[in-house]
Every structure is written in C-alpha cells, then in structure tokens.
Design an enzyme around this catalytic site. Structure first.
Site, PDB file in Angstrom:
ATOM      1  CB  CYS A 299      45.206  41.750  40.379  1.00 27.82           C
ATOM      2  SG  CYS A 299      43.688  41.180  39.583  1.00 27.82           S
TER       3      CYS A 299
ATOM      4  CB  CYS B  43      45.033  37.247  42.818  1.00 29.95           C
ATOM      5  SG  CYS B  43      45.037  37.823  41.109  1.00 29.95           S
TER       6      CYS B  43
ATOM      7  CD  GLU C   3      42.007  43.038  42.984  1.00 29.01           C
ATOM      8  OE1 GLU C   3      41.238  42.409  42.230  1.00 29.01           O
ATOM      9  OE2 GLU C   3      42.445  42.571  44.043  1.00 29.01           O
TER      10      GLU C   3
ATOM     11  CG  HIS D 282      40.585  38.512  39.568  1.00 26.65           C
ATOM     12  ND1 HIS D 282      41.684  38.054  40.257  1.00 26.65           N
ATOM     13  CD2 HIS D 282      39.798  37.426  39.324  1.00 26.65           C
ATOM     14  CE1 HIS D 282      41.573  36.732  40.431  1.00 26.65           C
ATOM     15  NE2 HIS D 282      40.441  36.334  39.856  1.00 26.65           N
TER      16      HIS D 282
HETATM   17  C1  HJL Z   1      41.034  39.292  44.184  1.00 25.99           C
HETATM   18  C2  HJL Z   1      39.237  39.205  42.677  1.00 25.99           C
HETATM   19  C3  HJL Z   1      39.209  37.783  42.822  1.00 25.99           C
HETATM   20  C4  HJL Z   1      40.181  37.166  43.646  1.00 25.99           C
HETATM   21  N1  HJL Z   1      41.069  37.943  44.322  1.00 25.99           N
HETATM   22  N2  HJL Z   1      41.927  40.050  44.875  1.00 25.99           N
HETATM   23  N3  HJL Z   1      40.171  39.908  43.356  1.00 25.99           N
HETATM   24  N4  HJL Z   1      38.285  37.044  42.162  1.00 25.99           N
HETATM   25  O1  HJL Z   1      38.427  39.810  41.945  1.00 25.99           O
HETATM   26  C5  HJL Z   1      41.497  35.115  43.999  1.00 25.99           C
HETATM   27  C6  HJL Z   1      41.423  33.617  43.724  1.00 25.99           C
HETATM   28  C7  HJL Z   1      41.069  33.305  42.276  1.00 25.99           C
HETATM   29  C8  HJL Z   1      41.162  31.792  42.019  1.00 25.99           C
HETATM   30  C9  HJL Z   1      40.546  31.375  40.675  1.00 25.99           C
HETATM   31  N5  HJL Z   1      40.238  35.817  43.738  1.00 25.99           N
HETATM   32  O2  HJL Z   1      39.618  33.856  39.253  1.00 25.99           O
HETATM   33  O3  HJL Z   1      42.705  33.078  44.002  1.00 25.99           O
HETATM   34  O4  HJL Z   1      39.442  31.814  37.872  1.00 25.99           O
HETATM   35  O5  HJL Z   1      39.774  33.744  41.969  1.00 25.99           O
HETATM   36  O6  HJL Z   1      41.404  33.342  37.553  1.00 25.99           O
HETATM   37  O7  HJL Z   1      42.514  31.379  42.020  1.00 25.99           O
HETATM   38  O8  HJL Z   1      41.231  31.997  39.591  1.00 25.99           O
HETATM   39  P1  HJL Z   1      40.382  32.805  38.505  1.00 25.99           P
HETATM   40 ZN    ZN Z   2      43.272  39.250  40.709  1.00 24.94          ZN
END
Ligand code: HJL
Ligand code: ZN
Length: 174
Positions: free
Chosen positions: A108, A98, A63, A61
C-alpha cells in the site's frame, strides 16, 4: 457515492474510531491483519472512500480497497486514482500502510506514493493508529518511505489496544 457519516473537521480521533469500526468488518485470518481505512478530503471535510482488509475480492488491504473503490466509482484504472484526489486528501488507517507483503502483492505504501505524481499531488498525510507488528514481514519501512517522499505520517493515539485486538483476531494464540 456511498453514504458516509460526518465528523467534526480534523477530529482525528473520530475518524480513527470510524476506521476501527471498518476494521471490525474484516473477516479475521491467521495470515494478515484486519485493518480499516478512510480517505478524506480534509478541506471539504468529506469522506471520499472507505475500505477494510479483504473487502474487495482477492487478497486486498484496507488502504488498497479505499483507493480501488474510488477509482472504480470513477470508472478509471486504479493506477490513475491520484488524478481524482482533491488537494487536501488525507488517509486514516488503523495500521500504518504496509511496505512489504508476504503474498508479494503490491504494498500500500507504493500505491499511496503512486498518487503523488498527479496534478494535486495525491495523498498529503497519513494518520495511523498503530505501527505494524513484526509478525509477518519484520520491520515496516513504509512510514519512513512516505515521509522521505514528503507525505506526513501522524500517529493518532488512544486506540492502540483495540486496534491490535481487532487486527490480530484471526491469529493463532500460543
Ligand atoms: C495494512 C491491511 C493489512 C495489513 N496492513 N496496513 N493494511 N492486511 O489491510 C500487513 C501484513 C500483511 C502480510 C501478508 N497487513 O496480506 O504485513 O497476504 O497482511 O498480501 O504480510 O500479506 P498479504
Ligand atoms: Zn497494504
């Protein structure tokens, strides 16, 4: 340290626009959001680290990349990154951190809360551009948890539409 652009101190919209430009670098996927993040020493008006979704190898992600790139540059474990954060460290992220991941990876919000135990108290404020849509994990409680722990969460307005367009670029449209 990597070369970073510089902005007027506390120009939250300028930092958010920069975070959005990072989000645009993320390779769109149907299973996540493309997010950008910037870690800033607010007292020195200095960018400490940047990140975007899937920037680092694996399912990473924005963050998380911000924090892990900083710990890697200091040759320390990601768990200890709080120890190198200056007193007025703030995080800009296009989407609120998240609190649950469909993959089961460490959210995060937990990574940010983990920085609190260090001497300088870790990340003090999170500036976010949008709430997380309920697409993958339902309601995100990250912001509430951060605030309960004394980390201020501030909504930076004005970029919602662009942020969501970039964040959902890889999603299937019905
Ligand atoms: C934030 C990120 C990102 C998400 N949220 N704040 N920064 N990708 O870089 C939140 C979303 C998750 C899914 C899938 N996304 O990413 O809830 O596969 O991407 O661990 O729940 O989970 P994974
Ligand atoms: Zn996250």
């Amino acid at each position: 340290m990597a070369d970073h652009p510089s902005f007027t101190p506390r120009d939250h919209k300028a930092y958010m626009r920069f975070a959005l430009s990072l989000a645009e670098k993320s390779n769109p996927q149907p299973s996540n959001f493309c997010v950008g993040a910037v870690l800033v020493d607010e007292a020195a008006n200095q960018i400490l680290s940047t990140g975007y979704t899937l920037e680092l190898p694996g399912n990473t992600h924005a963050e998380q990349c911000c924090l892990e790139k900083l710990s890697a540059s200091e040759a320390m474990s990601a768990d200890d990154v709080g120890t190198v954060l200056p007193e007025r460290t703030v995080l800009y992220t296009t989407m609120e951190p998240c609190d649950k991941r469909a993959s089961g990876n460490l959210p995060c919000t937990a990574r940010i809360l983990n920085t609190k135990s260090s001497a300088n108290g870790g990340v003090k404020t999170v500036y976010a551009g949008v709430r997380e849509p309920e697409t993958f994990v339902g309601e995100n409680r990250g912001r509430a948890k951060l605030e309960e722990a004394g980390i201020a969460c501030v909504h930076v307005t004005g970029f919602e539409k662009e942020i969501l367009t970039v964040a959902t670029a890889g999603h299937h449209r019905s």
